[in-house]
Motif scaffolding. Structure first.
Motif, PDB file in Angstrom:
ATOM      1  N   GLY A   1      50.532  45.215  30.383  1.00  0.00           N
ATOM      2  CA  GLY A   1      49.809  44.012  31.307  1.00  0.00           C
ATOM      3  C   GLY A   1      48.259  44.222  31.240  1.00  0.00           C
ATOM      4  O   GLY A   1      47.694  43.510  31.893  1.00  0.00           O
ATOM      5  N   GLY A   2      48.123  45.506  30.704  1.00  0.00           N
ATOM      6  CA  GLY A   2      46.649  45.560  30.740  1.00  0.00           C
ATOM      7  C   GLY A   2      45.890  46.374  32.077  1.00  0.00           C
ATOM      8  O   GLY A   2      46.521  46.641  32.861  1.00  0.00           O
ATOM      9  N   LEU A   3      44.667  46.770  31.941  1.00  0.00           N
ATOM     10  CA  LEU A   3      44.051  47.344  32.704  1.00  0.00           C
ATOM     11  C   LEU A   3      43.503  46.318  33.948  1.00  0.00           C
ATOM     12  O   LEU A   3      43.331  45.208  33.581  1.00  0.00           O
ATOM     13  N   GLN A   4      43.387  46.706  35.271  1.00  0.00           N
ATOM     14  CA  GLN A   4      43.048  45.800  36.244  1.00  0.00           C
ATOM     15  C   GLN A   4      41.446  45.651  36.312  1.00  0.00           C
ATOM     16  O   GLN A   4      40.647  46.576  36.069  1.00  0.00           O
ATOM     17  N   VAL A   5      41.003  44.420  36.542  1.00  0.00           N
ATOM     18  CA  VAL A   5      39.744  44.079  36.674  1.00  0.00           C
ATOM     19  C   VAL A   5      39.422  43.817  38.166  1.00  0.00           C
ATOM     20  O   VAL A   5      40.251  43.177  39.032  1.00  0.00           O
ATOM     21  N   ARG A   6      38.714  44.448  38.949  1.00  0.00           N
ATOM     22  CA  ARG A   6      38.427  44.446  40.321  1.00  0.00           C
ATOM     23  C   ARG A   6      36.989  44.169  40.611  1.00  0.00           C
ATOM     24  O   ARG A   6      36.032  44.568  39.789  1.00  0.00           O
ATOM     25  N   GLN A   7      36.555  43.542  41.867  1.00  0.00           N
ATOM     26  CA  GLN A   7      35.277  43.422  42.223  1.00  0.00           C
ATOM     27  C   GLN A   7      34.598  44.437  43.085  1.00  0.00           C
ATOM     28  O   GLN A   7      35.322  44.767  44.109  1.00  0.00           O
ATOM     29  N   ASN A   8      33.610  44.896  42.748  1.00  0.00           N
ATOM     30  CA  ASN A   8      32.931  45.959  43.689  1.00  0.00           C
ATOM     31  C   ASN A   8      32.331  45.087  44.861  1.00  0.00           C
ATOM     32  O   ASN A   8      31.561  44.188  44.949  1.00  0.00           O
TER      33      ASN A   8
END
Ligand code: ADP
Ligand code: MG
Length: 369
Positions: free
Chosen positions: A173-180
């Motif tokens: 499912g891939g690595l997570q993308v998060r907002q700083n």
């Protein structure tokens, strides 16, 4: 700290074998900064005209040297790899030393020459390896009192999922993308970032990453990746100012080789491949929408424009590169052939819109704490 427009270049490659076999006709011409394209169905009409920061003619007018390097013939308008580096890569390097974030991305249909310009093949090294090589040469020749730190990471976006190309075990499912929450910028959680001390190390990591890419074939180009590849280099310079305090100048360099911009149907894809195409277009059409929104903002016509960065993984990760704190260069790769007219025209229009974007690049320099 002034507004800087996105610098846009287009480049037209030689005919490939497929185009030659089909007796393809040349529909692109370039003169100075101007590029023209002739609709093959209306040969009596005026060609459409576009102007860019650079129009690179790499279609003919060159000689292949013994080592494979394609060199411009005397007096020809052929643009070699070195020429493209001198115009675009050198600027990236200079800006990185000044402490600006830099981004370079390549757009165009599969087989149009994106990877050739970015990475290159054999002795025809592209902008990315030459820039990395020159970076370490400049560090070696640089101020001995300054400490230099360089890191390298490489990821791909495939089906809207992020894979770390320097890692052997990516989660399903891939690595997570998060907002700083503080900076508002998006980042990839757990992405490997390796310290590099020489060009040879970057070269080795690039090869490692390239081998880990998801490669799927389409009728258009059997070896071409259907994923977006993003290489990120961070460059820190730590030195003492006049007051004797340590300060750090930082630059983030994003180098993006986008997936093919062609619509899925034109490559004869079916089933899974079609789904991939749809997702790739999701990221690319999101990129197109972001570029349009930013172009509207920059032209000042509309005051309240919502820039839809959140619509795709690609635009989340390229937020700074596109509308933020970055000096950005886009190179659009063009096929010279009549059979690719529709795709090439759409690439030219895409590039034309990107020209209008104004970023606000600032030097990243802070005291060390
Ligand atoms: P893309 O990455 O857009 O799918 P490539 O960069 O792999 O396309 O280019 C497709 C083919 O065209 C390659 O064989 C490459 O060597 C050739 N090519 C592309 N651009 C040039 C150029 N400027 N000069 C010579 N050959 C080129
Ligand atoms: Mg490619």
């Amino acid at each position: 700290d002034k507004d800087t427009g996105v610098k846009v270049a287009v480049r037209c490659r030689p005919f490939n074998q497929r185009e030659k076999d089909r007796g393809a006709k040349l529909i692109i011409d370039m003169n100075g900064a101007m590029t023209t394209i002739q609709n093959p169905e209306t040969p009596n009409e005026e060609p459409k005209k576009f102007t860019f920061d650079f129009s690179y003619w790499s279609h003919d007018g060159y000689t292949e040297k013994d080592d494979g390097y394609l060199e411009a013939n005397p007096g020809s308008k052929y643009s070699s790899q070195r020429r493209v580096f001198d115009d675009l890569g050198q600027g990236v390097l200079d800006n990185a030393f000044k402490g600006f974030n830099c981004s370079l991305f390549a757009y165009g249909q599969t087989g149009s020459g994106k990877s050739y310009s970015m990475v290159g093949y054999g002795n025809n090294k592209g902008i990315v390896p030459i820039t990395c090589d020159e970076l370490f040469k400049a560090i070696e020749a640089g101020d001995k009192a300054t400490k230099y730190e360089v890191t390298f990471s490489m990821l791909e976006i495939y089906n809207e999922q992020v894979r770390d190309l320097l890692s052997k075990d990516n989660p399903k499912g891939g690595l997570q993308v998060r907002q700083n929450p503080k900076l508002g910028l998006f980042y990839v959680v757990g992405l490997k970032k390796v310290a590099v001390g020489s060009y040879a190390e970057i070269d080795k990591r690039t090869q490692e990453g390239t081998a880990n890419r998801t490669v799927a074939s389409t009728n258009m180009n059997a070896t071409s990746s259907r994923a977006h590849t993003v290489v990120t280099i961070t460059f820190d310079q730590i030195s003492k100012n006049e007051a004797g305090e340590e300060t750090k100048k930082s630059s983030v360099i994003n180098l993006v080789d986008l997936a093919g911009s062609e619509r899925a149907d034109s490559t004869g894809a079916t089933g899974d491949r079609l789904k991939e195409g749809a997702n790739i277009n999701k990221s690319l059409s999101a990129l197109g929408n972001v570029i349009s929104a930013l172009a509207d903002l920059s032209s000042g016509g509309k005051k309240k424009v919502m820039v839809p960065y959140r619509d795709s993984v690609l635009t989340k990760l390229l937020q700074n590169a596109l509308g933020g704190n970055s000096k950005t260069v886009m190179i659009a790769a063009l096929s010279p052939a009549d059979i690719n007219y529709d795709e090439t025209l759409s690439t030219l229009r895409y590039a034309d819109r990107a020209k209008k974007i104004k970023n606000k690049a600032v030097v990243n320099e802070n005291p060390l704490d």
